[in-house]
Scaffold this motif. Structure first.
Motif, PDB file in Angstrom:
ATOM      1  N   LEU A  51     -45.708  33.460   5.184  1.00 41.53           N
ATOM      2  CA  LEU A  51     -45.417  32.232   5.928  1.00 41.53           C
ATOM      3  C   LEU A  51     -43.937  31.870   5.830  1.00 41.53           C
ATOM      4  O   LEU A  51     -43.314  31.458   6.825  1.00 41.53           O
ATOM      5  CB  LEU A  51     -46.267  31.078   5.370  1.00 41.53           C
ATOM      6  CG  LEU A  51     -47.786  31.180   5.599  1.00 41.53           C
ATOM      7  CD1 LEU A  51     -48.501  30.049   4.876  1.00 41.53           C
ATOM      8  CD2 LEU A  51     -48.110  31.132   7.082  1.00 41.53           C
ATOM      9  N   SER A  52     -43.377  32.013   4.650  1.00 40.82           N
ATOM     10  CA  SER A  52     -41.964  31.698   4.463  1.00 40.82           C
ATOM     11  C   SER A  52     -41.077  32.651   5.258  1.00 40.82           C
ATOM     12  O   SER A  52     -40.077  32.234   5.853  1.00 40.82           O
ATOM     13  CB  SER A  52     -41.617  31.770   2.979  1.00 40.82           C
ATOM     14  OG  SER A  52     -40.265  31.417   2.755  1.00 40.82           O
ATOM     15  N   MET A  53     -41.462  33.938   5.284  1.00 41.73           N
ATOM     16  CA  MET A  53     -40.693  34.907   6.076  1.00 41.73           C
ATOM     17  C   MET A  53     -40.804  34.608   7.562  1.00 41.73           C
ATOM     18  O   MET A  53     -39.844  34.773   8.321  1.00 41.73           O
ATOM     19  CB  MET A  53     -41.204  36.323   5.777  1.00 41.73           C
ATOM     20  CG  MET A  53     -40.325  37.425   6.359  1.00 41.73           C
ATOM     21  SD  MET A  53     -38.633  37.417   5.668  1.00 41.73           S
ATOM     22  CE  MET A  53     -38.968  38.073   4.015  1.00 41.73           C
ATOM     23  N   GLY A  54     -41.988  34.146   7.979  1.00 43.19           N
ATOM     24  CA  GLY A  54     -42.158  33.738   9.380  1.00 43.19           C
ATOM     25  C   GLY A  54     -41.255  32.581   9.735  1.00 43.19           C
ATOM     26  O   GLY A  54     -40.639  32.556  10.808  1.00 43.19           O
ATOM     27  N   LEU A  55     -41.152  31.593   8.821  1.00 40.76           N
ATOM     28  CA  LEU A  55     -40.242  30.469   9.043  1.00 40.76           C
ATOM     29  C   LEU A  55     -38.796  30.934   9.115  1.00 40.76           C
ATOM     30  O   LEU A  55     -37.989  30.393   9.879  1.00 40.76           O
ATOM     31  CB  LEU A  55     -40.407  29.439   7.927  1.00 40.76           C
ATOM     32  CG  LEU A  55     -41.605  28.494   8.032  1.00 40.76           C
ATOM     33  CD1 LEU A  55     -41.712  27.636   6.777  1.00 40.76           C
ATOM     34  CD2 LEU A  55     -41.476  27.604   9.258  1.00 40.76           C
ATOM     35  N   THR A  56     -38.477  31.958   8.324  1.00 42.66           N
ATOM     36  CA  THR A  56     -37.114  32.512   8.356  1.00 42.66           C
ATOM     37  C   THR A  56     -36.802  33.061   9.744  1.00 42.66           C
ATOM     38  O   THR A  56     -35.742  32.773  10.333  1.00 42.66           O
ATOM     39  CB  THR A  56     -36.960  33.635   7.319  1.00 42.66           C
ATOM     40  OG1 THR A  56     -37.289  33.129   6.023  1.00 42.66           O
ATOM     41  CG2 THR A  56     -35.541  34.167   7.303  1.00 42.66           C
ATOM     42  N   ALA A  57     -37.740  33.857  10.278  1.00 37.49           N
ATOM     43  CA  ALA A  57     -37.536  34.459  11.606  1.00 37.49           C
ATOM     44  C   ALA A  57     -37.458  33.391  12.683  1.00 37.49           C
ATOM     45  O   ALA A  57     -36.587  33.430  13.565  1.00 37.49           O
ATOM     46  CB  ALA A  57     -38.671  35.445  11.897  1.00 37.49           C
ATOM     47  N   ILE A  58     -38.366  32.397  12.619  1.00 40.85           N
ATOM     48  CA  ILE A  58     -38.374  31.326  13.622  1.00 40.85           C
ATOM     49  C   ILE A  58     -37.078  30.520  13.563  1.00 40.85           C
ATOM     50  O   ILE A  58     -36.511  30.144  14.599  1.00 40.85           O
ATOM     51  CB  ILE A  58     -39.593  30.402  13.397  1.00 40.85           C
ATOM     52  CG1 ILE A  58     -40.889  31.164  13.680  1.00 40.85           C
ATOM     53  CG2 ILE A  58     -39.504  29.173  14.288  1.00 40.85           C
ATOM     54  CD1 ILE A  58     -42.138  30.398  13.298  1.00 40.85           C
ATOM     55  N   THR A  59     -36.593  30.262  12.354  1.00 41.33           N
ATOM     56  CA  THR A  59     -35.353  29.491  12.194  1.00 41.33           C
ATOM     57  C   THR A  59     -34.163  30.224  12.791  1.00 41.33           C
ATOM     58  O   THR A  59     -33.326  29.622  13.483  1.00 41.33           O
ATOM     59  CB  THR A  59     -35.099  29.215  10.700  1.00 41.33           C
ATOM     60  OG1 THR A  59     -36.226  28.560  10.136  1.00 41.33           O
ATOM     61  CG2 THR A  59     -33.868  28.352  10.506  1.00 41.33           C
ATOM     62  N   VAL A  60     -34.074  31.538  12.534  1.00 40.30           N
ATOM     63  CA  VAL A  60     -32.958  32.334  13.061  1.00 40.30           C
ATOM     64  C   VAL A  60     -33.007  32.373  14.585  1.00 40.30           C
ATOM     65  O   VAL A  60     -31.994  32.163  15.272  1.00 40.30           O
ATOM     66  CB  VAL A  60     -32.993  33.762  12.473  1.00 40.30           C
ATOM     67  CG1 VAL A  60     -31.955  34.640  13.161  1.00 40.30           C
ATOM     68  CG2 VAL A  60     -32.738  33.715  10.973  1.00 40.30           C
ATOM     69  N   ILE A  61     -34.199  32.647  15.137  1.00 41.43           N
ATOM     70  CA  ILE A  61     -34.347  32.710  16.601  1.00 41.43           C
ATOM     71  C   ILE A  61     -34.040  31.361  17.237  1.00 41.43           C
ATOM     72  O   ILE A  61     -33.340  31.272  18.255  1.00 41.43           O
ATOM     73  CB  ILE A  61     -35.773  33.170  16.964  1.00 41.43           C
ATOM     74  CG1 ILE A  61     -36.002  34.605  16.499  1.00 41.43           C
ATOM     75  CG2 ILE A  61     -36.002  33.063  18.470  1.00 41.43           C
ATOM     76  CD1 ILE A  61     -37.448  35.068  16.612  1.00 41.43           C
TER      77      ILE A  61
END
Length: 334
Positions: free
Chosen positions: A301-311
């Motif tokens: 979940l945290s890695m998903g938030l990382t990707a969403i934040t960057v995009i």
């Protein structure tokens, strides 16, 4: 050519009907059904609604299947039961919606009227109360006293002399007994036996008791905020439907702006690094704890938030540059 003309006329009709129909739109219905206790977003409500229906479906299916021992028959019966239950719940919900719609629109209108009264200048207030008095049947209005928030009129009602006092007070400022005594002295001086005192707040207990004591010699009628608002409504001086719709529209916009603020805080530029480091820490920690599945799930979940934040940061930066250019170009051309 005629088809294009008809199509354009249809679009224009829909555009004109937008304001008249928006009070029944989905976002307005969501506003009517919302409450201060329920702080969920529209998306969260939809998810909760769907999960509850799925849970009920599974429970009914399992219960019915224990008696019928047939998957197909159990599925058919469950679908029928859930459909009937859904229809009943929608009927109840629509009735509740109609009640809440009327209640919330009335509350919004009351708040606007109350706010407008308190914000009026003394001349605007005099004009407003005189208009109200005329609609209520008062005649021969004559102003005999006024200050910043009090106006007293002499008038006739049903061919009888009467004194009418209006107190534009805030909710916490009640009309006290001494103010009723002051009007009593005017009644004696002017030899009038009837008096109406109207306020945008309420009267103290002493004021109510004193007015009851005067009932033997004088007819004293006290009208508090709630009664005043009803009189204003019955006199057709309430805000129009368009004004109420505009207030609701602004309220919805402010709420959405609040959710956007939370979203921006969650997906802030400086958060991507924190989310990534948290993911790495959880993945490494998963090898040294018996709760590895839990650690890996949260890390995902945290890695998903990382990707969403960057995009999100990349997309927002491009939109911002375009918006800034368009705004400057528009201002420059003007």
């Amino acid at each position: 050519m005629s088809k294009i003309t008809n199509y354009l006329q249809l679009l224009m009709t829909k555009a004109k009907g937008y304001k008249s129909s928006r009070s029944n739109s989905k976002r307005f219905k969501a506003f009517y059904m919302s409450s201060k206790e329920d702080t969920r977003s529209d998306g969260a409500k939809i998810i909760d609604f769907s999960l509850i229906r799925i849970a009920f479906f599974m429970i009914f299916f399992l219960l019915i299947n224990t008696y019928l021992y047939s998957l197909l028959a159990s599925l058919a019966v469950t679908v029928i039961v859930i459909s009937v239950g859904h229809y009943i719940s929608l009927t109840i919900r629509n009735k509740k919606l109609e009640y809440l719609k009327g209640q919330k629109r009335f509350d919004i209108a009351c708040k606007k009227v109350y706010k407008d009264i308190l914000n009026k200048t003394i001349d605007e207030l005099r004009e407003f109360v005189e208009q109200l008095y005329k609609k209520l049947g008062f005649m021969n209005l004559k102003e005999i006293y006024k200050n910043n928030n009090i106006i007293i009129h002499e008038a006739t009602y049903k061919n009888e002399a009467i004194l009418v006092s209006f107190y534009a007070y805030k909710n916490e400022d009640f009309v006290e007994m001494k103010e009723i005594k002051e009007t009593l002295s005017l009644l004696k001086k002017m030899k009038i036996k009837k008096n109406v005192l109207i306020t945008t707040s309420d009267f103290t207990k002493d004021s109510w008791d004193f007015a009851n004591l005067l009932s033997k010699k004088y007819r004293v009628l006290l009208i508090k905020k709630e009664q005043l608002l009803k009189l204003i409504e019955n006199s057709n001086m309430f805000p129009t439907d368009e004004e109420i719709d505009e207030i609701i529209e602004n309220t919805i916009s402010r709420r959405r702006a609040g959710w956007r603020k939370y979203k921006n805080a969650l997906l802030a530029k400086n958060k991507s690094k924190s989310y990534f480091l948290l993911s790495v820490f959880l993945i490494l920690g998963a090898f040294y704890t018996p709760f590895s599945l839990y650690y890996m799930t949260v890390a995902g979940l945290s890695m998903g938030l990382t990707a969403i934040t960057v995009i999100s940061r990349v997309l927002n930066s491009k939109e911002k540059e375009t918006d800034n250019y368009s705004l400057f170009n528009q201002l420059y051309n003007e």
